[in-house]
Design a protein around this motif. Structure first.
Motif, PDB file in Angstrom:
ATOM      1  N   LYS A 133     -11.910   3.831 -10.016  1.00 21.05           N
ATOM      2  CA  LYS A 133     -12.490   4.409 -11.264  1.00 21.05           C
ATOM      3  C   LYS A 133     -11.485   5.464 -11.744  1.00 21.05           C
ATOM      4  N   CYS A 134     -11.002   6.198 -10.826  1.00 25.23           N
ATOM      5  CA  CYS A 134      -9.615   7.677 -11.565  1.00 25.23           C
ATOM      6  C   CYS A 134      -8.470   7.355 -11.223  1.00 25.23           C
ATOM      7  N   ALA A 135      -8.073   5.666 -10.596  1.00 21.99           N
ATOM      8  CA  ALA A 135      -6.918   5.598 -10.737  1.00 21.99           C
ATOM      9  C   ALA A 135      -6.793   4.415 -11.833  1.00 21.99           C
ATOM     10  N   GLU A 136      -8.091   3.878 -12.703  1.00 20.54           N
ATOM     11  CA  GLU A 136      -7.270   2.803 -13.858  1.00 20.54           C
ATOM     12  C   GLU A 136      -6.237   3.386 -14.937  1.00 20.54           C
ATOM     13  N   GLU A 137      -6.451   4.951 -15.570  1.00 27.67           N
ATOM     14  CA  GLU A 137      -5.772   5.486 -16.166  1.00 27.67           C
ATOM     15  C   GLU A 137      -4.332   5.252 -16.534  1.00 27.67           C
ATOM     16  N   ASN A 138      -4.294   5.352 -14.991  1.00 35.42           N
ATOM     17  CA  ASN A 138      -1.969   4.818 -14.904  1.00 35.42           C
ATOM     18  C   ASN A 138      -1.575   4.134 -13.984  1.00 35.42           C
ATOM     19  N   ASN A 139      -2.495   3.610 -13.827  1.00 37.69           N
ATOM     20  CA  ASN A 139      -1.921   1.963 -12.977  1.00 37.69           C
ATOM     21  C   ASN A 139      -2.899   0.425 -13.383  1.00 37.69           C
ATOM     22  N   GLU A 140      -2.370  -0.455 -12.474  1.00 40.55           N
ATOM     23  CA  GLU A 140      -2.376  -1.534 -13.671  1.00 40.55           C
ATOM     24  C   GLU A 140      -3.556  -1.825 -12.235  1.00 40.55           C
ATOM     25  N   ILE A 141      -4.502  -2.798 -12.449  1.00 40.52           N
ATOM     26  CA  ILE A 141      -5.560  -2.597 -11.133  1.00 40.52           C
ATOM     27  C   ILE A 141      -6.228  -4.170 -11.280  1.00 40.52           C
ATOM     28  N   GLU A 142      -6.274  -5.013  -9.872  1.00 44.07           N
ATOM     29  CA  GLU A 142      -6.585  -5.974  -9.182  1.00 44.07           C
ATOM     30  C   GLU A 142      -7.083  -6.141  -8.724  1.00 44.07           C
ATOM     31  N   TRP A 143      -8.445  -6.653  -8.637  1.00 41.17           N
ATOM     32  CA  TRP A 143      -9.732  -6.537  -7.987  1.00 41.17           C
ATOM     33  C   TRP A 143     -10.015  -8.284  -7.486  1.00 41.17           C
ATOM     34  N   ILE A 144     -10.194  -8.009  -6.256  1.00 38.58           N
ATOM     35  CA  ILE A 144     -10.510  -9.079  -5.610  1.00 38.58           C
ATOM     36  C   ILE A 144     -11.677  -9.575  -3.855  1.00 38.58           C
ATOM     37  N   ASP A 145     -12.813  -9.786  -4.509  1.00 40.82           N
ATOM     38  CA  ASP A 145     -13.676 -10.334  -3.816  1.00 40.82           C
ATOM     39  C   ASP A 145     -14.030 -11.342  -2.846  1.00 40.82           C
ATOM     40  N   ILE A 146     -13.283 -10.965  -1.293  1.00 37.32           N
ATOM     41  CA  ILE A 146     -12.879 -11.912  -0.515  1.00 37.32           C
ATOM     42  C   ILE A 146     -13.747 -12.706  -0.109  1.00 37.32           C
ATOM     43  N   TYR A 147     -14.994 -12.403  -0.057  1.00 33.59           N
ATOM     44  CA  TYR A 147     -15.677 -13.512   0.002  1.00 33.59           C
ATOM     45  C   TYR A 147     -16.366 -14.438  -0.792  1.00 33.59           C
ATOM     46  N   ASN A 148     -15.080 -14.663  -2.186  1.00 30.49           N
ATOM     47  CA  ASN A 148     -15.310 -15.357  -3.373  1.00 30.49           C
ATOM     48  C   ASN A 148     -14.365 -16.935  -2.873  1.00 30.49           C
ATOM     49  N   LEU A 149     -12.985 -15.887  -2.332  1.00 36.09           N
ATOM     50  CA  LEU A 149     -12.648 -16.966  -2.223  1.00 36.09           C
ATOM     51  C   LEU A 149     -12.948 -18.296  -1.296  1.00 36.09           C
ATOM     52  N   GLN A 150     -12.206 -19.264  -1.576  1.00 34.41           N
ATOM     53  CA  GLN A 150     -11.474 -20.346  -0.568  1.00 34.41           C
ATOM     54  C   GLN A 150     -10.841 -20.954  -0.143  1.00 34.41           C
ATOM     55  N   MET A 151     -10.635 -20.593   1.043  1.00 34.38           N
ATOM     56  CA  MET A 151      -9.475 -20.930   2.177  1.00 34.38           C
ATOM     57  C   MET A 151     -10.199 -21.403   3.456  1.00 34.38           C
ATOM     58  N   GLU A 152      -9.151 -21.768   4.569  1.00 35.78           N
ATOM     59  CA  GLU A 152      -9.357 -22.320   5.183  1.00 35.78           C
ATOM     60  C   GLU A 152      -9.220 -21.602   6.255  1.00 35.78           C
ATOM     61  N   PRO A 153      -9.020 -21.276   7.899  1.00 36.79           N
ATOM     62  CA  PRO A 153      -8.621 -20.439   9.033  1.00 36.79           C
ATOM     63  C   PRO A 153      -7.570 -20.633   9.041  1.00 36.79           C
ATOM     64  N   CYS A 154      -6.768 -19.451   9.518  1.00 37.20           N
ATOM     65  CA  CYS A 154      -5.823 -20.209  10.782  1.00 37.20           C
ATOM     66  C   CYS A 154      -6.152 -20.696  11.708  1.00 37.20           C
ATOM     67  N   ILE A 155      -5.039 -21.513  12.076  1.00 36.03           N
ATOM     68  CA  ILE A 155      -4.848 -22.578  12.833  1.00 36.03           C
ATOM     69  C   ILE A 155      -3.807 -22.487  14.749  1.00 36.03           C
ATOM     70  N   GLY A 156      -3.315 -21.456  13.847  1.00 39.21           N
ATOM     71  CA  GLY A 156      -2.144 -20.743  15.215  1.00 39.21           C
ATOM     72  C   GLY A 156      -1.335 -21.268  15.076  1.00 39.21           C
ATOM     73  N   CYS A 157      -0.774 -22.451  14.956  1.00 36.64           N
ATOM     74  CA  CYS A 157      -0.258 -23.372  14.859  1.00 36.64           C
ATOM     75  C   CYS A 157       1.797 -22.637  14.760  1.00 36.64           C
ATOM     76  N   MET A 158       1.361 -21.222  14.415  1.00 38.55           N
ATOM     77  CA  MET A 158       2.411 -19.774  14.639  1.00 38.55           C
ATOM     78  C   MET A 158       4.169 -20.602  13.497  1.00 38.55           C
TER      79      MET A 158
END
Length: 190
Positions: free
Chosen positions: A26-51
């Motif tokens: 709220k205090c940074a909006e005036e001079n910046n471009e802000i994008e918000w991501i709710d991580i719990y809404n993402l569809q993503m598979e877990p890392c499989i550690g393949c490196m």
């Protein structure tokens, strides 16, 4: 003008982490471009550690939201990361996002030495914890969550310019004016 990416690692809409993140932006909006991501809404598979991401410079899993957010992290000037404390660590979904984006944060020199890929960018960490003060730090609860997020940011080359910890949420959901004021000050500095 900075591109600010907010990663809300809390599943609770209108919870403490959410509220503190909103207060910052709220205090940074005036001079910046802000994008918000709710991580719990993402569809993503877990890392499989393949490196393979270490040599291929990208996660080899089929394209999902982790890849998309990784591209947004690359483009952001400032990263604001919020998470509740779970077992002295960050939330599981936030950890999955970070694990899937190792090559966004760091690479390796031929010698195997880590190479920070987001060097010089700023970051802010917001953590809540049910354990009351001072036990949240003595028992490494919120201290552990802050440390875990800092570890990722450190290897990415970020400079942490702000940190907010709200302990004791189990018995006190109220956010003090002191903590809200700190959130506003951090937001104004971005």
């Amino acid at each position: 003008m900075n591109k600010i990416l907010v990663l809300n690692g809390s599943p609770r809409r209108d919870g403490i982490v959410y509220t503190l993140l909103k207060e910052i932006i709220k205090c940074a909006e005036e001079n910046n471009e802000i994008e918000w991501i709710d991580i719990y809404n993402l569809q993503m598979e877990p890392c499989i550690g393949c490196m393979k991401c270490r040599t291929d410079d990208t996660c080899v899993l089929p394209k999902d939201d982790a890849h998309i957010v990784g591209e947004k992290i690359k483009k952001a000037d400032v990263l604001i990361v919020g998470t509740p404390t779970y077992w002295g660590n960050m939330s599981a979904q936030l950890k999955v996002l970070f694990e899937r984006n190792v090559p966004v944060f760091m690479g390796e020199k031929a010698s195997g030495i880590p190479l920070a890929k987001q060097k010089g960018k700023r970051a802010v960490i917001v953590v809540s914890c049910t354990t009351p003060w001072p036990f949240n730090f003595i028992a490494a609860e919120s201290r552990g969550a802050v440390s875990a997020v800092k570890e990722v940011l450190h290897y990415g080359g970020y400079k942490v310019t702000g940190k907010i910890v709200k302990p004791g949420t189990k018995i006190n959901n109220n956010i003090s004016e002191k903590i809200l004021s700190k959130a506003r000050k951090i937001g104004s500095s971005l």
